[in-house]
Design a protein around this motif. Structure first.
Motif, PDB file in Angstrom:
ATOM      1  N   ALA A 285     -28.089 -31.098  74.067  1.00  0.00           N
ATOM      2  CA  ALA A 285     -28.416 -29.619  74.717  1.00  0.00           C
ATOM      3  C   ALA A 285     -29.020 -28.277  73.732  1.00  0.00           C
ATOM      4  O   ALA A 285     -29.688 -27.801  73.073  1.00  0.00           O
ATOM      5  N   TYR A 286     -27.714 -28.714  73.116  1.00  0.00           N
ATOM      6  CA  TYR A 286     -27.786 -27.662  71.575  1.00  0.00           C
ATOM      7  C   TYR A 286     -28.201 -28.050  70.408  1.00  0.00           C
ATOM      8  O   TYR A 286     -29.318 -27.646  69.798  1.00  0.00           O
ATOM      9  N   GLU A 287     -28.388 -29.324  70.421  1.00  0.00           N
ATOM     10  CA  GLU A 287     -29.545 -30.127  68.858  1.00  0.00           C
ATOM     11  C   GLU A 287     -30.432 -29.624  69.082  1.00  0.00           C
ATOM     12  O   GLU A 287     -31.824 -29.393  69.090  1.00  0.00           O
ATOM     13  N   ASN A 288     -31.293 -29.609  71.303  1.00  0.00           N
ATOM     14  CA  ASN A 288     -32.865 -29.938  71.091  1.00  0.00           C
ATOM     15  C   ASN A 288     -32.943 -28.171  71.595  1.00  0.00           C
ATOM     16  O   ASN A 288     -34.081 -28.156  72.184  1.00  0.00           O
ATOM     17  N   SER A 289     -32.302 -27.284  71.783  1.00  0.00           N
ATOM     18  CA  SER A 289     -32.241 -26.052  72.509  1.00  0.00           C
ATOM     19  C   SER A 289     -33.758 -25.076  70.842  1.00  0.00           C
ATOM     20  O   SER A 289     -34.766 -24.754  71.916  1.00  0.00           O
ATOM     21  N   GLY A 290     -33.368 -25.929  69.950  1.00  0.00           N
ATOM     22  CA  GLY A 290     -34.536 -25.541  68.961  1.00  0.00           C
ATOM     23  C   GLY A 290     -35.724 -25.678  68.574  1.00  0.00           C
ATOM     24  O   GLY A 290     -36.837 -24.868  69.592  1.00  0.00           O
ATOM     25  N   GLU A 291     -36.326 -26.980  69.406  1.00  0.00           N
ATOM     26  CA  GLU A 291     -37.597 -27.740  69.947  1.00  0.00           C
ATOM     27  C   GLU A 291     -37.942 -27.099  70.561  1.00  0.00           C
ATOM     28  O   GLU A 291     -39.546 -27.022  71.390  1.00  0.00           O
ATOM     29  N   THR A 292     -37.107 -27.008  72.295  1.00  0.00           N
ATOM     30  CA  THR A 292     -37.673 -26.615  72.979  1.00  0.00           C
ATOM     31  C   THR A 292     -38.278 -25.460  73.090  1.00  0.00           C
ATOM     32  O   THR A 292     -39.264 -24.494  73.821  1.00  0.00           O
TER      33      THR A 292
END
Length: 124
Positions: free
Chosen positions: A68-75
Motif C-alpha cells: 500500500a505504501y509503495e503504490n500510494s504515490g501511483e494512486t
C-alpha cells in the motif's frame, strides 16, 4: 516451524509410546503418565501452531502495508490526473462545486458562538 511445535510433537509421540507400554504391561501408573505426557505434547504443539499462525498473519499484514505504501504515490497521481481531466471537461461545473465547498467551509468557520439560554441570565 516453531520450536514448540517440534517439542510438542516429540512429547506427544513419547506419551503415546509410554501409554502403549503401560497398556501392554498393564501398569496404570505408566499408562497415566503416558497419557499426561501425550496431552502436554498436544497442548505444546497447538501453542506452537498458534504462534506460527500469528507470525504468518503479522508477516502478511506487513506485506500488505508495504504494498500500500509503495503504490500510494501511483494512486495519488492517478486520482490527480482524473480530477484534472474532469476539470478540463467541465470547467463551469468544477468552478461551481469549488465555490460551494468554499462557501460551506466559510459558514462552518464563522459560526456564531452559542449563547446561554435565557434562564441562566442574571438580572440585576
Amino acid at each position: 516451524m516453531d520450536k514448540d511445535r517440534i517439542a510438542g510433537s516429540a512429547k506427544d509421540f513419547a506419551g503415546k509410546v509410554e501409554g502403549a507400554v503401560g497398556d501392554i504391561a498393564g501398569d496404570a501408573k505408566t499408562q497415566g503418565s503416558g497419557r499426561a505426557r501425550e496431552a502436554a505434547g498436544t497442548v505444546q504443539n497447538l501453542y506452537g501452531q498458534a504462534k506460527d499462525a500469528a507470525r504468518d498473519a503479522g508477516d502478511a499484514a506487513v506485506g500488505y502495508a508495504k504494498d500500500a505504501y509503495e503504490n500510494s504515490g501511483e494512486t495519488f497521481r492517478d486520482g490527480s490526473q482524473a480530477v484534472a481531466k474532469k476539470v478540463q471537461d467541465n470547467p463551469l461545473g468544477s468552478l461551481l462545486i469549488a465555490g460551494g465547498i468554499g462557501f460551506a467551509l466559510a459558514m462552518l468557520m464563522t459560526r456564531q458562538p452559542r449563547r446561554p439560554s435565557p434562564r441562566w441570565r442574571y438580572y440585576g
